[in-house]
Design a protein around this motif. Structure first.
Motif, PDB file in Angstrom:
ATOM      1  N   LEU A   9      53.705  18.600  44.073  1.00 54.48           N
ATOM      2  CA  LEU A   9      53.557  18.784  42.640  1.00 54.48           C
ATOM      3  C   LEU A   9      53.453  17.457  41.889  1.00 54.48           C
ATOM      4  O   LEU A   9      52.700  17.319  40.940  1.00 54.48           O
ATOM      5  CB  LEU A   9      54.743  19.586  42.094  1.00 54.48           C
ATOM      6  N   GLY A  39      51.091  19.603  40.163  1.00 59.70           N
ATOM      7  CA  GLY A  39      51.591  19.559  38.790  1.00 59.70           C
ATOM      8  C   GLY A  39      50.471  19.402  37.775  1.00 59.70           C
ATOM      9  O   GLY A  39      49.357  18.996  38.111  1.00 59.70           O
ATOM     10  N   ASP A  58      53.210  24.714  36.535  1.00 60.33           N
ATOM     11  CA  ASP A  58      53.814  24.056  35.375  1.00 60.33           C
ATOM     12  C   ASP A  58      55.332  24.124  35.505  1.00 60.33           C
ATOM     13  O   ASP A  58      55.950  25.155  35.239  1.00 60.33           O
ATOM     14  CB  ASP A  58      53.345  24.739  34.082  1.00 60.33           C
ATOM     15  N   LYS A  59      55.914  23.000  35.904  1.00 66.24           N
ATOM     16  CA  LYS A  59      57.357  22.993  36.156  1.00 66.24           C
ATOM     17  C   LYS A  59      58.176  23.203  34.876  1.00 66.24           C
ATOM     18  O   LYS A  59      59.336  23.598  34.928  1.00 66.24           O
ATOM     19  CB  LYS A  59      57.773  21.694  36.846  1.00 66.24           C
ATOM     20  N   LYS A  60      57.553  22.950  33.722  1.00 68.74           N
ATOM     21  CA  LYS A  60      58.269  23.125  32.461  1.00 68.74           C
ATOM     22  C   LYS A  60      58.299  24.583  32.015  1.00 68.74           C
ATOM     23  O   LYS A  60      58.989  24.932  31.058  1.00 68.74           O
ATOM     24  CB  LYS A  60      57.625  22.261  31.369  1.00 68.74           C
ATOM     25  N   TYR A  66      57.100  30.228  38.082  1.00 69.01           N
ATOM     26  CA  TYR A  66      57.214  30.820  39.427  1.00 69.01           C
ATOM     27  C   TYR A  66      56.538  32.187  39.489  1.00 69.01           C
ATOM     28  O   TYR A  66      55.890  32.529  40.475  1.00 69.01           O
ATOM     29  CB  TYR A  66      58.691  30.956  39.827  1.00 69.01           C
ATOM     30  N   ARG A  89      63.112  22.532  43.106  1.00 73.88           N
ATOM     31  CA  ARG A  89      62.053  23.246  42.378  1.00 73.88           C
ATOM     32  C   ARG A  89      60.858  23.507  43.291  1.00 73.88           C
ATOM     33  O   ARG A  89      60.278  24.590  43.292  1.00 73.88           O
ATOM     34  CB  ARG A  89      61.626  22.399  41.170  1.00 73.88           C
ATOM     35  N   ALA A  90      60.488  22.503  44.071  1.00 78.31           N
ATOM     36  CA  ALA A  90      59.357  22.646  44.993  1.00 78.31           C
ATOM     37  C   ALA A  90      59.687  23.610  46.118  1.00 78.31           C
ATOM     38  O   ALA A  90      58.823  24.382  46.560  1.00 78.31           O
ATOM     39  CB  ALA A  90      58.962  21.283  45.556  1.00 78.31           C
ATOM     40  N   ALA A  93      59.198  26.981  44.794  1.00 81.79           N
ATOM     41  CA  ALA A  93      57.759  27.262  44.669  1.00 81.79           C
ATOM     42  C   ALA A  93      57.158  27.608  46.029  1.00 81.79           C
ATOM     43  O   ALA A  93      56.288  28.484  46.128  1.00 81.79           O
ATOM     44  CB  ALA A  93      57.049  26.053  44.070  1.00 81.79           C
TER      45      ALA A  93
END
Length: 345
Positions: A9, A39, A58-60, A66, A89-90, A93
């Motif tokens: 990401l 990302g 989009d991690k935000k 997810y 987080r990854a 995912a």
């Protein structure tokens, strides 16, 4: 092996190190379908690599991110997943991606439950550069590790932008002063003195670059204001693609441990790296390690009491005052050496 998914990401520097993996896959497995979960910002740099399907995560976006990834991946099943990021987080995912082989890091480099999301590991390796580590993800697939070759697609307009800001009658020095971690940043007045030396001693044009973030704009302004000579400040006025073109045509880039240093190295431009908070042998500009000022061993000893050999590989020395161990003379001497090497040739 018909379909492979890459999960990496962020960040900009690490993403540039994945590009050789993509090129090598295309070379070793002609016709392979490559999907890359990436990302949002990083996609702006390499999201148009030929022959790759990019899926932006989009991690935000939190749970929504997810949910969207799971929905996008519903019809996909891959022969292999290259799970190249150990952050929690990854790892979450990666649970949205179905693959027969799931290649991840060796035990020493695993964290945040990474081991639960993989069924193959890369070989353990001591004192390895990040690029070489990512290149080795091909080995569990029975392939050769990726060679250090890069392509970052650019438009004609990006090259036009670069030429508009670079001098055609003298050497161009691009200074990208800001890292994502402020404790990796060199003092603004040090940059100012280095820039003045480049102009006075070597007749270079100095260009200051950075993102539109207020902190970076202020930092570049501080460098400019502390200089006696005049710099060309375009901080916040370029895109990632334009920055890449600028670095492609520049003669030398000065930067701490930050993404643009790796972009410059990827496009074949020398980088004068400024390192104390992190180890350039692990995360320095891959093709310019000989041009890095390396005060990491001193910083590590001073702030942790350990030598490079005693500390865990990858240990940071991100402490107040660490980057001040890199002196202005260290940087000007390295610049003088670089100029001398180019003059000889």
């Amino acid at each position: 092996m018909k379909s492979i998914c890459i999960l990496r990401l962020s960040a900009i520097g690490d993403v540039t190190h994945v590009v050789p993996v993509v090129l090598s896959l295309q070379e070793q497995l002609p016709g392979v379908k490559i999907t890359w979960v990436i990302g949002k910002i990083e996609a702006k740099l390499i999201g148009d690599l030929p022959g790759v399907e990019f899926i932006i995560f989009d991690k935000k976006a939190g749970r929504q991110g997810y949910s969207e990834l799971r929905q996008t991946m519903k019809g996909h099943r891959f022969d292999a997943l290259l799970h190249m990021q150990v952050a929690f987080r990854a790892n979450l995912a990666s649970a949205c991606i179905r693959a027969r082989l799931r290649v991840g890091y060796d035990k020493a480099r695993s964290k945040d439950l990474h081991s639960l999301f993989i069924n193959r590991r890369i070989q353990p390796a001591h004192h390895q550069h990040v690029r070489d580590c990512l290149a080795s993800f091909l080995e569990p697939l029975g392939l050769e590790p990726a060679a250090p070759k890069w392509i970052i697609p650019l438009a004609d307009s990006d090259h036009v932008f670069a030429r508009e800001h670079l001098a055609s009658d003298r050497r161009n020095l691009v200074i990208s002063p800001c890292a994502s971690h402020t404790l990796r940043n060199w003092p603004a007045d040090h940059y100012a003195q280095l820039a003045d030396h480049a102009i006075r001693a070597h007749g270079m044009k100095v260009i200051l670059v950075g993102s539109p973030a207020p902190f970076e704009a202020d930092y570049c302004a501080a460098i400019e204001n502390r200089m006696t000579e005049t710099a060309h400040n375009i901080c916040g006025k370029d895109t990632l693609k334009q920055l890449t073109a600028l670095m492609t045509h520049a003669d030398l880039v000065v930067a701490p441990d930050t993404g643009p240093a790796h972009i410059a190295s990827a496009v074949g431009t020398d980088v004068l790296g400024l390192y104390a908070a992190s180890n350039p042998d692990r995360s320095g500009p891959y093709n310019s390690l000989q041009w890095c000022v390396n005060r990491y061993p001193e910083a590590l000893k001073q702030f942790t009491g350990k030598s490079v050999e005693e500390a865990r590989w990858g240990t940071k020395a991100e402490f107040e005052g660490a980057m001040e161990l890199v002196t202005v003379k260290d940087a000007t001497d390295k610049l003088d050496q670089w100029i001398e090497s180019k003059t000889r040739h």
